[in-house]
Design a protein around this motif. Sequence first.
Motif, mmCIF file in Angstrom:
data_model
loop_
_atom_site.group_PDB
_atom_site.id
_atom_site.type_symbol
_atom_site.label_atom_id
_atom_site.label_comp_id
_atom_site.label_asym_id
_atom_site.label_seq_id
_atom_site.Cartn_x
_atom_site.Cartn_y
_atom_site.Cartn_z
ATOM 1 N N ILE A 62 0.866 -1.180 0.000
ATOM 2 C CA ILE A 62 0.000 0.000 0.000
ATOM 3 C C ILE A 62 0.903 1.231 0.000
ATOM 4 O O ILE A 62 2.103 1.140 0.311
ATOM 5 C CB ILE A 62 -0.965 0.041 1.205
ATOM 6 N N ALA A 63 0.328 2.368 -0.322
ATOM 7 C CA ALA A 63 1.129 3.602 -0.359
ATOM 8 C C ALA A 63 0.273 4.803 -0.011
ATOM 9 O O ALA A 63 -0.924 4.830 -0.296
ATOM 10 C CB ALA A 63 1.740 3.791 -1.753
ATOM 11 N N THR A 74 -4.677 6.931 0.237
ATOM 12 C CA THR A 74 -4.003 5.640 0.407
ATOM 13 C C THR A 74 -4.454 4.721 -0.714
ATOM 14 O O THR A 74 -5.660 4.570 -0.948
ATOM 15 C CB THR A 74 -4.361 5.032 1.776
ATOM 16 N N VAL A 75 -3.475 4.128 -1.392
ATOM 17 C CA VAL A 75 -3.804 3.264 -2.536
ATOM 18 C C VAL A 75 -3.146 1.899 -2.367
ATOM 19 O O VAL A 75 -2.174 1.754 -1.628
ATOM 20 C CB VAL A 75 -3.314 3.879 -3.880
ATOM 21 N N GLY A 76 -3.679 0.917 -3.046
ATOM 22 C CA GLY A 76 -2.995 -0.352 -3.189
ATOM 23 C C GLY A 76 -2.036 -0.242 -4.362
ATOM 24 O O GLY A 76 -2.413 0.279 -5.416
ATOM 25 N N ALA A 95 -12.350 1.367 -4.386
ATOM 26 C CA ALA A 95 -11.011 1.274 -3.788
ATOM 27 C C ALA A 95 -9.940 1.772 -4.767
ATOM 28 O O ALA A 95 -9.904 1.317 -5.908
ATOM 29 C CB ALA A 95 -10.724 -0.154 -3.375
ATOM 30 N N PRO A 96 -9.079 2.689 -4.333
ATOM 31 C CA PRO A 96 -8.063 3.245 -5.239
ATOM 32 C C PRO A 96 -6.788 2.398 -5.291
ATOM 33 O O PRO A 96 -6.285 1.947 -4.266
ATOM 34 C CB PRO A 96 -7.772 4.618 -4.619
ATOM 35 N N PHE A 97 -6.292 2.212 -6.496
ATOM 36 C CA PHE A 97 -5.045 1.465 -6.715
ATOM 37 C C PHE A 97 -4.150 2.294 -7.634
ATOM 38 O O PHE A 97 -4.591 3.285 -8.217
ATOM 39 C CB PHE A 97 -5.340 0.111 -7.360
#
Lengths: 102, 384
Positions: A62-63, A74-76, A95-97
């Motif tokens: 994650i970042a 926060t993203v995957g 969900a953000p990636f």
Amino acid sequence: MNRGVAIWRCVKCRTGFFPQRLLCSRCHGDTFEEDRVYEAMVEEISTIRHMLGQTDWQPRRIASVRTSDGQQITVGLTDESEPGTVIELFEENAAPFGAAKK
Amino acid sequence: MHANAAIIGVGQSAYTRRPQPGQSTHTFIRDAVVAALADAEIDPREVDGMAVASFSLAPDAAIDLAWKLGLSLRWLVQDSNGGSSAMNMLGHALRAVETGAASVILVTGGDATGLGGYAKVAANFNIVTQLHLAPLGHGGPNGVYALVTSRQMKTYGLQKSDYGHLAIAQRAWAAHNPYAVYRTPMTMEDYLAAPLVADPLSRYDCVPVVAGAQAIVIAHPDRCPDGRASVRVRAHRASFNYDNQEGDGLQTGISTFAGELWRAAGIGPEDIDVASIYDDYPTMVLAQLNDLGMIPGSDLARFVRHNIAERRFPLNTWGGMLSAGQPGGPAGGLNGISEAVLQLQHRAGARQVEHARLAVTTGYGMTLYRYGGTAAAAVLERLE
């Protein structure tokens, strides 16, 4: 999978938010329009190596990233991007990636 | 200054990593309540107020708990502010006693989710977590505070071992706390060899989930058992959603009221004899201490290497949640308050800080998205 990540922009002062708010924290405007951001810079990363209650967990990255519009989200991470990398954003459901820009 | 209300008794249940059949949130809370009332020398029939916080009391609510404890009340509060619930309830209870809304108030918290239950709580903590974090496999609060920790290390020039100093010092205190689930002394080698959980956090940076409960009793200082100093709260402040999650998480809501807290207490950070700082992660202990103005020059690295590693500063003297265990945020926060009371009453046994007269306690919690949104602090004083 959708390209970019949805943000919510205050119609009154144009500030963009993620996650969605009810009132704008800057001007307390109550109307938002949906917008999208497509890029972000990776600031911090972590690898989640253990998950409570899971026995066959596979590590995930994650970042914390700063989008091109300024939101810190926060993203995957789906690749090996490191801090400083510019990534392309995408979302699965809400969900953000992200992964390094090609 | 809360002149007409004091903490007159404290009590806790056993703590366990794995609750047994027949043990529940309710039974742990019962055990803590019984212990606190015995400690305060209060008959249950005298209790006319109660505040409770728990992540696992549902579907029961505070009124169900009052009924099952056989308490008929005229003041009842249920708090939902996680790691700062204990501090929040303390403030409500002090004001209730001072205004006459109630005369003897039980403040309690407890949880017995088990590890699997805790994982469900973590993944469903709020709507934002359900929608935007859990699907990433973010690891609950471990993932959130891993990112905050990386930021703190970068900002303040901290090394991984700096967090180890804090965990090791607290483990040394825990050796003298019979309720702590982890009491075996820890070395830096142990700390650094522990498996990573969410880089850079390793096992001993992450608060261990336990089942258990805590309770304290608030009443007029005159109700304190004979021969025991009562503990008064000189000042109490709280903050909720202090920055709309638009900062970096390296400050907490304490930063918004610290100056006012010390002015109201009539003392400064340098006067504190013992501190209970909410320790879900070492990172947040340093952030709160810094917000309180207790780290000279905001030099976190020097403070942890000099004051913590060399045991110059009595911090989380029951071992903190990192060693004693976290029976949910609410009870974990109450444990810090209870320890401060024991220290100020000179009843802390082998972990007693000599001549302790003033303590600071904090709460921090409710991870909204990128970090916690609630914080509170109080300055406690021994009344001779």
